[in-house]
Design a protein around this motif. Sequence first.
Motif, PDB file in Angstrom:
ATOM      1  N   GLU A   1      67.358 -95.474-111.837  1.00 16.36           N
ATOM      2  CA  GLU A   1      66.111 -95.899-111.230  1.00 16.36           C
ATOM      3  C   GLU A   1      65.020 -94.849-111.444  1.00 16.36           C
ATOM      4  OE1 GLU A   1      67.852 -98.632-107.555  1.00 16.36           O
ATOM      5  OE2 GLU A   1      66.709 -96.820-107.136  1.00 16.36           O
ATOM      6  N   ARG A   2      63.785 -95.332-111.409  1.00 22.25           N
ATOM      7  CA  ARG A   2      62.653 -94.421-111.522  1.00 22.25           C
ATOM      8  C   ARG A   2      62.597 -93.550-110.264  1.00 22.25           C
ATOM      9  NH1 ARG A   2      57.138 -96.761-113.942  1.00 22.25           N
ATOM     10  NH2 ARG A   2      58.774 -97.460-115.392  1.00 22.25           N
ATOM     11  N   GLU A   3      62.370 -92.255-110.468  1.00 21.98           N
ATOM     12  CA  GLU A   3      62.341 -91.335-109.338  1.00 21.98           C
ATOM     13  C   GLU A   3      61.102 -90.447-109.394  1.00 21.98           C
ATOM     14  OE1 GLU A   3      65.427 -88.385-109.288  1.00 21.98           O
ATOM     15  OE2 GLU A   3      65.240 -87.927-111.419  1.00 21.98           O
ATOM     16  N   ASN A   4      60.630 -90.092-108.229  1.00 18.85           N
ATOM     17  CA  ASN A   4      59.492 -89.188-108.115  1.00 18.85           C
ATOM     18  C   ASN A   4      59.977 -87.764-108.295  1.00 18.85           C
ATOM     19  OD1 ASN A   4      57.364 -88.025-105.457  1.00 18.85           O
ATOM     20  ND2 ASN A   4      56.841 -88.290-107.597  1.00 18.85           N
ATOM     21  N   VAL A   5      59.365 -87.033-109.200  1.00 17.05           N
ATOM     22  CA  VAL A   5      59.740 -85.633-109.362  1.00 17.05           C
ATOM     23  C   VAL A   5      58.700 -84.703-108.759  1.00 17.05           C
ATOM     24  CG1 VAL A   5      61.154 -86.016-111.403  1.00 17.05           C
ATOM     25  CG2 VAL A   5      58.739 -85.516-111.691  1.00 17.05           C
ATOM     26  N   ALA A   6      57.444 -85.129-108.708  1.00 14.09           N
ATOM     27  CA  ALA A   6      56.398 -84.291-108.139  1.00 14.09           C
ATOM     28  C   ALA A   6      55.212 -85.145-107.742  1.00 14.09           C
ATOM     29  CB  ALA A   6      55.957 -83.221-109.132  1.00 14.09           C
TER      30      ALA A   6
ATOM     31  N   TRP B   1      54.059 -87.691-110.529  1.00 12.07           N
ATOM     32  CA  TRP B   1      54.848 -87.754-111.760  1.00 12.07           C
ATOM     33  C   TRP B   1      56.216 -88.320-111.413  1.00 12.07           C
ATOM     34  CZ3 TRP B   1      53.391 -87.124-116.690  1.00 12.07           C
ATOM     35  CH2 TRP B   1      52.220 -86.422-116.972  1.00 12.07           C
ATOM     36  N   PHE B   2      56.645 -89.276-112.190  1.00 13.72           N
ATOM     37  CA  PHE B   2      57.940 -89.902-112.037  1.00 13.72           C
ATOM     38  C   PHE B   2      58.710 -89.781-113.348  1.00 13.72           C
ATOM     39  CE2 PHE B   2      57.506 -92.305-108.024  1.00 13.72           C
ATOM     40  CZ  PHE B   2      56.156 -92.094-107.782  1.00 13.72           C
ATOM     41  N   ARG B   3      59.995 -90.024-113.262  1.00 11.55           N
ATOM     42  CA  ARG B   3      60.796 -90.089-114.479  1.00 11.55           C
ATOM     43  C   ARG B   3      61.865 -91.155-114.323  1.00 11.55           C
ATOM     44  NH1 ARG B   3      64.000 -84.253-114.162  1.00 11.55           N
ATOM     45  NH2 ARG B   3      65.448 -84.801-112.460  1.00 11.55           N
ATOM     46  N   GLN B   4      62.276 -91.666-115.467  1.00  7.82           N
ATOM     47  CA  GLN B   4      63.324 -92.677-115.485  1.00  7.82           C
ATOM     48  C   GLN B   4      64.237 -92.421-116.672  1.00  7.82           C
ATOM     49  OE1 GLN B   4      61.961 -96.750-115.338  1.00  7.82           O
ATOM     50  NE2 GLN B   4      63.929 -97.422-114.529  1.00  7.82           N
TER      51      GLN B   4
ATOM     52  N   GLU C   1      69.793 -82.732-117.991  1.00  7.33           N
ATOM     53  CA  GLU C   1      69.597 -83.804-117.012  1.00  7.33           C
ATOM     54  C   GLU C   1      68.126 -84.107-116.723  1.00  7.33           C
ATOM     55  OE1 GLU C   1      71.538 -81.099-116.739  1.00  7.33           O
ATOM     56  OE2 GLU C   1      71.494 -80.273-114.695  1.00  7.33           O
ATOM     57  N   ASP C   2      67.224 -83.349-117.295  1.00  5.78           N
ATOM     58  CA  ASP C   2      65.798 -83.660-117.184  1.00  5.78           C
ATOM     59  C   ASP C   2      65.363 -84.694-118.226  1.00  5.78           C
ATOM     60  OD1 ASP C   2      65.200 -80.183-116.530  1.00  5.78           O
ATOM     61  OD2 ASP C   2      65.237 -81.817-115.060  1.00  5.78           O
ATOM     62  N   THR C   3      66.256 -85.041-119.125  1.00  6.50           N
ATOM     63  CA  THR C   3      65.940 -86.021-120.155  1.00  6.50           C
ATOM     64  C   THR C   3      65.594 -87.366-119.524  1.00  6.50           C
ATOM     65  OG1 THR C   3      67.334 -84.952-121.813  1.00  6.50           O
ATOM     66  CG2 THR C   3      66.852 -87.300-122.118  1.00  6.50           C
ATOM     67  N   ALA C   4      64.416 -87.875-119.851  1.00  7.49           N
ATOM     68  CA  ALA C   4      63.943 -89.128-119.267  1.00  7.49           C
ATOM     69  C   ALA C   4      62.574 -89.468-119.864  1.00  7.49           C
ATOM     70  CB  ALA C   4      63.809 -89.009-117.760  1.00  7.49           C
ATOM     71  N   VAL C   5      62.114 -90.656-119.565  1.00  8.63           N
ATOM     72  CA  VAL C   5      60.709 -90.988-119.806  1.00  8.63           C
ATOM     73  C   VAL C   5      59.932 -90.584-118.557  1.00  8.63           C
ATOM     74  CG1 VAL C   5      59.039 -92.797-120.295  1.00  8.63           C
ATOM     75  CG2 VAL C   5      61.317 -92.894-121.329  1.00  8.63           C
ATOM     76  N   TYR C   6      58.870 -89.835-118.766  1.00  6.38           N
ATOM     77  CA  TYR C   6      58.064 -89.337-117.656  1.00  6.38           C
ATOM     78  C   TYR C   6      56.761 -90.131-117.572  1.00  6.38           C
ATOM     79  CZ  TYR C   6      61.172 -85.416-116.867  1.00  6.38           C
ATOM     80  OH  TYR C   6      62.267 -84.648-116.551  1.00  6.38           O
TER      81      TYR C   6
END
Length: 126
Positions: free
Chosen positions: A44-49, A36-39, A89-94
Amino acid sequence: QIQLVESGGGLVQTGASLRLSCVASTRTFNNFAMGWFRQAPGKERENVAAISWNGGSTYYADSVKGRFTISRDNAKNMVYLQMNSLKVEDTAVYYCARPKHIGIGYYTRVDDYDSWGQGTQVTVSS
């Protein structure tokens, strides 16, 4: 060509929970790790899990550790992201994603992945 479809995003308040789901249209789902990533806007797109093919190994970014849980159901070709105690700060497209290569562990770099879903918006308001 694998198709990944995410669902479960939405608008919630700080402290709420959401469960994201991703279904994969492939017969080889259980051969691959998933991530799972988010941007967020302007970032930049980042890996969250990330999770290994059998769910035996998992990875979490420091920013979500203890709040998010990744899991998978290989019988249903599904991967999930349970998100608790959500913050602004979790707001993003996942996005859910499948890596390029089969492996026994998980992958955390964006460049390790070549199959992506369309994304689901998560917005956390204060």
